[in-house]
Design an enzyme around this catalytic site. Structure first.
Site, mmCIF file in Angstrom:
data_model
loop_
_atom_site.group_PDB
_atom_site.id
_atom_site.type_symbol
_atom_site.label_atom_id
_atom_site.label_comp_id
_atom_site.label_asym_id
_atom_site.label_seq_id
_atom_site.Cartn_x
_atom_site.Cartn_y
_atom_site.Cartn_z
ATOM 1 C CE LYS A 148 -4.245 1.775 2.152
ATOM 2 N NZ LYS A 148 -5.118 1.576 1.000
ATOM 3 C CD GLU A 180 -6.480 -3.297 -6.423
ATOM 4 O OE1 GLU A 180 -6.891 -3.668 -5.307
ATOM 5 O OE2 GLU A 180 -5.284 -3.044 -6.658
#
Length: 284
Positions: A148, A180
């Protein structure tokens, strides 16, 4: 004016400063987490803290702060900023050093920044009732999407492209399969089965994703973790996304084509209800 946290100090936001030599600024050499606050309590803090450590480990970053201390910082920011519903953004970078592609010395202090965002009625978004519209775009991000990092330019471009097309968000596609959303994990529901991309380096290992799938299985819902195509998504009965800030959010159209009835379905509504109920119970 908000109180923010910078490298050990609580400061008014207009006094917060970070070096121009910070590697987060120069190289996007940093990681982040966003934790939701509902009713003044933190939602799934432990999950976010664990993923933060994983992201740092994957990038060989020095441990920034003890996780117990990090929890207290979060709580203090909630308190001093009087946050009932909202978000806490946390960013950790490799710190400040003269610009060089090589990492600086291991004893370079990391930069740790946190700030709050008030979001009254966060759990009562009107979009949960109406559903959101998404468009598909090519996935042109780097290969380690499971970390992330603060490298969010392409997802930002994707959201702008969606807005230009009159949609709310974009789903990214690689070799015909959905990876995603720009800031969320993507799902479809077909014949009662929840389908979502399997974990790997292609997608972020969503904290909300993990909780939602666990709750789904506990509720005897069928889950299939695998790649699915755009064509499968268009033929689905329901679709939705999950994230720390939107929880469980229905998707009612993709590329202008209605999904199912064109309204939020029963599976998504039930998952959102379960998630909010259970996470409020476990909030800290």
């Amino acid at each position: 004016m908000r109180t923010v946290y910078v490298n050990g100090d609580y400061l008014p936001e207009d006094q917060a400063k970070v070096s121009i030599f910070d590697r987060g600024f120069l190289f996007a050499d940093g990681v982040y987490e966003v934790t939701s606050v509902l009713d003044g309590k933190l939602i799934d803090f432990a999950g976010h803290a664990k993923r933060l450590q994983r992201s740092m480990d994957e990038l060989d970053m020095t441990a920034a702060i003890d996780m117990d201390e990090l929890l207290e910082i979060h709580r203090e920011l909630v308190r001093v900023n009087d946050i009932t519903d909202g978000l806490i953004y946390l960013q950790v970078t490799r710190g400040a050093a003269d610009r060089d592609f090589l990492y600086p010395a291991e004893d370079t202090p990391p930069t740790v920044v946190l700030f709050t965002q008030a979001k009254p009625g966060l759990a009562d978004s009107p979009m949960a009732e109406t559903g959101m519209k998404v468009v598909t775009i090519p996935d042109r991000r780097w290969g380690r999407r499971d970390i992330k990092t603060v490298q969010l330019l392409y997802p930002s471009m994707g959201k702008m492209e969606a807005k230009a097309q009159g949609a709310d968000d974009a789903w990214m596609v690689e070799e015909g399969a959905v990876t995603e959303g720009t800031s969320n994990n993507a799902y479809i529901v077909k014949d009662g089965v929840i389908v979502t991309r399997h974990l790997g380096e292609e997608i972020l290992h969503g904290i909300t994703r993990k909780a939602v799938l666990a709750f789904a299985r506990e509720a005897q819902m069928k889950v299939d973790e695998r790649a699915f195509t755009v064509e499968e998504a268009l033929a689905a009965d329901e679709a939705f996304v999950t994230s720390a800030s939107s929880f469980v959010m229905p998707v009612v159209s993709i590329d202008g084509q209605q999904i199912g009835t064109g309204t939020p379905g029963k599976t998504v509504a039930r998952l959102r209800e379960i998630y909010l109920e259970e996470m409020r119970k476990a909030a800290v």
